[in-house]
Scaffold this motif. Structure first.
Motif, PDB file in Angstrom:
ATOM      1  N   ALA A   1      -2.033  -2.333  -5.203  1.00  0.00           N
ATOM      2  CA  ALA A   1      -3.331  -2.653  -4.602  1.00  0.00           C
ATOM      3  C   ALA A   1      -3.443  -4.156  -4.350  1.00  0.00           C
ATOM      4  O   ALA A   1      -3.115  -4.974  -5.209  1.00  0.00           O
ATOM      5  CB  ALA A   1      -4.452  -2.186  -5.510  1.00  0.00           C
TER       6      ALA A   1
ATOM      7  N   SER B   1       0.823  -1.207   0.000  1.00  0.00           N
ATOM      8  CA  SER B   1       0.000   0.000   0.000  1.00  0.00           C
ATOM      9  C   SER B   1       0.861   1.262   0.000  1.00  0.00           C
ATOM     10  O   SER B   1       0.573   2.221  -0.701  1.00  0.00           O
ATOM     11  CB  SER B   1      -0.970  -0.090   1.171  1.00  0.00           C
ATOM     12  OG  SER B   1      -1.125   1.112   1.801  1.00  0.00           O
TER      13      SER B   1
ATOM     14  N   THR C   1      -8.841   1.961  -4.835  1.00  0.00           N
ATOM     15  CA  THR C   1      -7.455   1.502  -4.941  1.00  0.00           C
ATOM     16  C   THR C   1      -6.582   2.535  -5.666  1.00  0.00           C
ATOM     17  O   THR C   1      -7.057   3.260  -6.530  1.00  0.00           O
ATOM     18  CB  THR C   1      -7.367   0.177  -5.724  1.00  0.00           C
ATOM     19  OG1 THR C   1      -8.091   0.336  -6.936  1.00  0.00           O
ATOM     20  CG2 THR C   1      -7.945  -0.961  -4.942  1.00  0.00           C
TER      21      THR C   1
ATOM     22  N   LEU D   1      -7.035  -8.213  -8.901  1.00  0.00           N
ATOM     23  CA  LEU D   1      -8.087  -7.778  -7.978  1.00  0.00           C
ATOM     24  C   LEU D   1      -9.406  -8.397  -8.407  1.00  0.00           C
ATOM     25  O   LEU D   1      -9.726  -8.423  -9.589  1.00  0.00           O
ATOM     26  CB  LEU D   1      -8.218  -6.259  -8.004  1.00  0.00           C
ATOM     27  CG  LEU D   1      -7.010  -5.471  -7.509  1.00  0.00           C
ATOM     28  CD1 LEU D   1      -7.277  -3.978  -7.576  1.00  0.00           C
ATOM     29  CD2 LEU D   1      -6.640  -5.873  -6.094  1.00  0.00           C
TER      30      LEU D   1
ATOM     31  N   ASP E   1      -6.409  -6.925  -2.739  1.00  0.00           N
ATOM     32  CA  ASP E   1      -7.816  -7.020  -2.322  1.00  0.00           C
ATOM     33  C   ASP E   1      -7.955  -6.935  -0.806  1.00  0.00           C
ATOM     34  O   ASP E   1      -7.139  -7.500  -0.074  1.00  0.00           O
ATOM     35  CB  ASP E   1      -8.396  -8.375  -2.761  1.00  0.00           C
ATOM     36  CG  ASP E   1      -8.996  -8.300  -4.149  1.00  0.00           C
ATOM     37  OD1 ASP E   1      -9.392  -7.195  -4.556  1.00  0.00           O
ATOM     38  OD2 ASP E   1      -9.071  -9.352  -4.805  1.00  0.00           O
TER      39      ASP E   1
ATOM     40  N   LEU F   1      -6.078   7.833  -7.517  1.00  0.00           N
ATOM     41  CA  LEU F   1      -6.969   6.854  -6.894  1.00  0.00           C
ATOM     42  C   LEU F   1      -8.160   6.569  -7.783  1.00  0.00           C
ATOM     43  O   LEU F   1      -8.767   7.507  -8.324  1.00  0.00           O
ATOM     44  CB  LEU F   1      -7.537   7.434  -5.605  1.00  0.00           C
ATOM     45  CG  LEU F   1      -6.700   7.440  -4.357  1.00  0.00           C
ATOM     46  CD1 LEU F   1      -7.471   8.152  -3.261  1.00  0.00           C
ATOM     47  CD2 LEU F   1      -6.368   6.020  -3.932  1.00  0.00           C
TER      48      LEU F   1
ATOM     49  N   CYS G   1      -7.088 -10.677   1.181  1.00  0.00           N
ATOM     50  CA  CYS G   1      -5.781 -10.136   0.791  1.00  0.00           C
ATOM     51  C   CYS G   1      -4.794 -11.271   0.515  1.00  0.00           C
ATOM     52  O   CYS G   1      -3.716 -11.325   1.084  1.00  0.00           O
ATOM     53  CB  CYS G   1      -5.271  -9.214   1.893  1.00  0.00           C
ATOM     54  SG  CYS G   1      -5.081 -10.021   3.486  1.00  0.00           S
TER      55      CYS G   1
ATOM     56  N   ALA H   1     -12.057   0.467   1.721  1.00  0.00           N
ATOM     57  CA  ALA H   1     -10.658   0.357   1.329  1.00  0.00           C
ATOM     58  C   ALA H   1      -9.816   0.461   2.587  1.00  0.00           C
ATOM     59  O   ALA H   1     -10.203   1.107   3.555  1.00  0.00           O
ATOM     60  CB  ALA H   1     -10.295   1.479   0.376  1.00  0.00           C
TER      61      ALA H   1
END
Ligand code: FES
Length: 647
Positions: A72, A67, A249, A132, A74, A243, A86, A139
């Motif tokens: 990105a 991040s 994301t 993703l 999930d 973004l 993730c 988020a």
């Protein structure tokens, strides 16, 4: 100062806090030194996989590492290990947590599949990030903060009935009536476009709404195309993150040096420039706008996004950077009693900052607590949830001006400590920015070894801030620097560190320690060295900072050991070795596992403001919740400062 501060703490207490490994190897620990390399392979269903290498302090989770670098992964649970989205594949794999065991099959676990938010990077890893899959309602941003997606930028696709002689409603009434959940207000720009766009698109259009304002109608259904840019407007470096507001994301990240650099490296020299030269304010504003605009163009280009689909920007900067970007005279910020023109800057059109985005795009600037605790810190507090955590937490953004925030879960205090340019490499003989060739990690072995971690794995050219802290901490540890910060006499050095004593030498009249010799017989003046004066610079900087948090702790009636988490923030703080920071007393004497690299929290706060109107309101609320403490007029300041000089 103690070499092994962790031993002062009850291991059971740390285990209950989830900071040390539980029997069965649920989590890994680390010693708070060095760096780890993560090589990401980012898969995409519609394009070839891309590859990124990132370098982070040990102990940061793979999720946060991604991040921070705009990769990105999930997630819908905010990194709490509960959404099980993730998923990543790690080589070598990290220990299996109980959430991993619930999420993956035995074969998958053997194949290195783990949840990214629980996998701590404690060594180098290769990481595969699958495409993703979710279209999340939330988020994960900041320091484990989960944000429910509710951006100020909204789109509504509508199919309108065409006007007839019987139905003579205006174009605007027709459009507004079809938007049932919002009541936006149209401006002249919209009205000029509306008749033509409606008819050209057979009355099938998408309304673009920012806050209360209907800023555009676009032909057809464009609801899946909605972007914004978060800027961390730093004095040294400016970072832009594009973004996707639909998914929450990041789609591209870019950074560059602030183009105001020729006016000086810190805020005071830039303020002085405006006092000496009446044209400087205009030129500083131009430089800020050019920096923002170049970055905006770059992130849009990299992501293949039309800038006309970027409808909002959020900018987190300190009070001086914010004033200069808006063309407001910063002089009152630089002279006592240090007054801002406003704590809450007005929302402006992005074009006012010369950003070439949608012509009606907005730019939102973060509010500030004081001349020296600016919008960047308010953004950082938002990102780290300083007002939402019941733990006692200390937030330190280390830089030329160091901002400190202390919360006991109830009250929040903030202050600023002028640390000087040591951490940015200024006033340090071999100081340089954290760029290729900068020594960022140092380990000394009294028997003779000097281990250097160099950015870019190239020949060392100098020392960046984290290298400086490591160098001093290691020299104190091996005994070559005494607790007053003086190099020990040449006569005793061979007894203390037989293998390192010959590195202690002179350049002119000054004693230095040689960190890197380009050739075995190189003149010390051509080597990368740490001088006695460099040690003094760092000593003053760390004393200013530790005086700051000591006085805040005293004000809340707390002691070092009451602090449950120290967040080291900012581009410098996040890369500082926790162990070295403890060793030199830059942070309280705590187990390194309580000291957490928080990343670019100003940029994260700016993202949150774009993803959620509630979070944006939360930033405003912080102005009421946080008490600013001015330290320089405290009678005890000088005595404390002198006390804090010792290592
Ligand atoms: S399990 Fe939800 S982010 Fe990791």
């Amino acid at each position: 100062m103690t070499d092994e501060p962790i031993e002062e703490f009850d291991p059971d207490l740390l285990r209950r806090e989830g900071l040390t490994a539980v029997p069965g190897g649920d989590t890994q620990t680390h010693d708070g030194t060095g760096r780890v390399d993560l090589a990401f392979t980012i898969e995409d269903l519609e394009a070839p996989a891309t590859h990124r290498k990132v370098r982070v302090p040990p102990g940061v989770t793979v999720f946060d590492s991604a991040s921070w670098n705009g990769i990105a992964i999930d997630s819908t649970c905010g990194g709490h290990g509960t959404c099980h989205k993730c998923k990543i594949q790690l080589t070598p794999a990290t220990p299996v947590t109980k959430h991993d065991a619930k999420t993956f099959s035995r074969e998958q676990l053997d194949g290195g599949w783990r949840l990214a938010c629980l996998a701590q990077a404690t060594r180098d890893h290769e990481v595969v990030v699958p495409p993703l899959t979710t279209r999340p309602k939330a988020a994960t941003v900041g320091v484990g903060r989960q944000v429910i997606l509710r951006p100020a930028v909204q789109k509504r696709y509508v199919e309108l009935t065409e006007p007839t002689l019987e139905d003579q409603r205006t174009d605007l009434d027709r459009l507004l009536a079809a938007i049932d959940d919002l009541e936006p207000v149209a401006d002249l720009h919209l009205l000029r476009r509306l008749p033509q766009v409606l008819r050209a698109a057979d009355f099938k259009v998408t309304a673009v709404i920012v806050d209360e304002d209907l800023i555009d109608v676009e032909p057809g259904d464009t609801t899946s195309v909605r972007y914004a840019i978060a800027f961390d407007l730093g004095t040294t470096t400016v970072v832009a993150t594009l973004l996707d507001l639909v998914t929450g994301t990041p789609v591209a990240v870019a950074s560059m040096l602030n183009r105001q650099q020729p006016f000086g490296g810190d805020v005071i020299s830039r303020i002085s420039a405006t006092m000496l030269d009446p044209t400087a304010l205009g030129r500083l504003q131009d430089a800020a706008c050019e920096t923002l605009s170049r970055l905006a163009n770059q992130v849009c280009r990299e992501a293949g996004v039309d800038p006309a689909h970027v409808y909002e920007a959020a900018i987190a900067g300190n009070a001086t950077m914010t004033a200069l970007a808006l063309g407001i005279d910063p002089e009152p910020l630089g002279v006592a009693p240090f007054i801002m023109s406003t704590a809450v800057p007005p929302t402006v059109l992005a074009t006012d900052l010369r950003l070439e985005l949608h012509p009606r795009a907005r730019a939102v600037l973060f509010p500030a607590l004081g001349a020296y605790v600016g919008g960047d810190i308010v953004a950082g507090m938002l990102a780290s949830g300083m007002d939402r955590d019941k733990r006692t937490r200390l937030f330190i953004d280390v830089g030329t001006n160091c901002e400190i925030v202390l919360s006991d879960g109830d009250r929040i205090l903030s202050t600023a400590a002028p640390a000087g340019p040591a951490f940015e490499g200024g006033a340090i003989r071999c100081g340089m920015r954290a760029d290729d060739g900068a020594i960022e990690v140092i380990k000394l072995d009294p028997a003779g070894g000097v281990e250097l971690g160099v950015i870019g794995d190239v020949e060392p050219r100098g020392l960046c801030g984290s290298g400086l802290v490591d160098a001093v901490a290691e020299l104190v540890r091996v005994g070559l620097l005494d607790s007053s910060g003086r190099f020990i006499p040449d006569e005793t050095a061979p007894d203390v560190t037989p293998g390192l004593a010959d590195r202690l030498t002179m350049i002119g009249k000054e004693r230095v320690f040689v960190l890197h010799r380009p050739t075995p017989d190189a003149d010390p003046a051509d080597c990368v060295v740490l001088t006695q004066r460099d040690v003094r610079e760092l000593q003053f900087a760390k004393a200013a900072i530790s005086t700051g948090w000591t006085l805040l702790l005293e004000q809340l009636g707390l002691e070092h050991r009451d602090v449950q988490q120290v967040l080291l923030a900012g581009s410098f703080g996040s890369y500082l070795s926790a162990a070295s920071a403890v060793r030199i007393g830059l942070v309280p004497q705590l187990p390194v596992l309580r000291i957490v690299a928080a990343g670019n929290v100003a940029g994260e706060g700016a993202k949150m403001a774009l993803l959620s109107v509630r979070e944006r309101a939360g930033a405003r609320a912080l102005l009421e919740e946080v008490t600013y403490v001015e330290l320089s007029d405290r009678p005890e300041f000088n005595d404390k400062f002198v006390e804090q000089l010792a290592f």
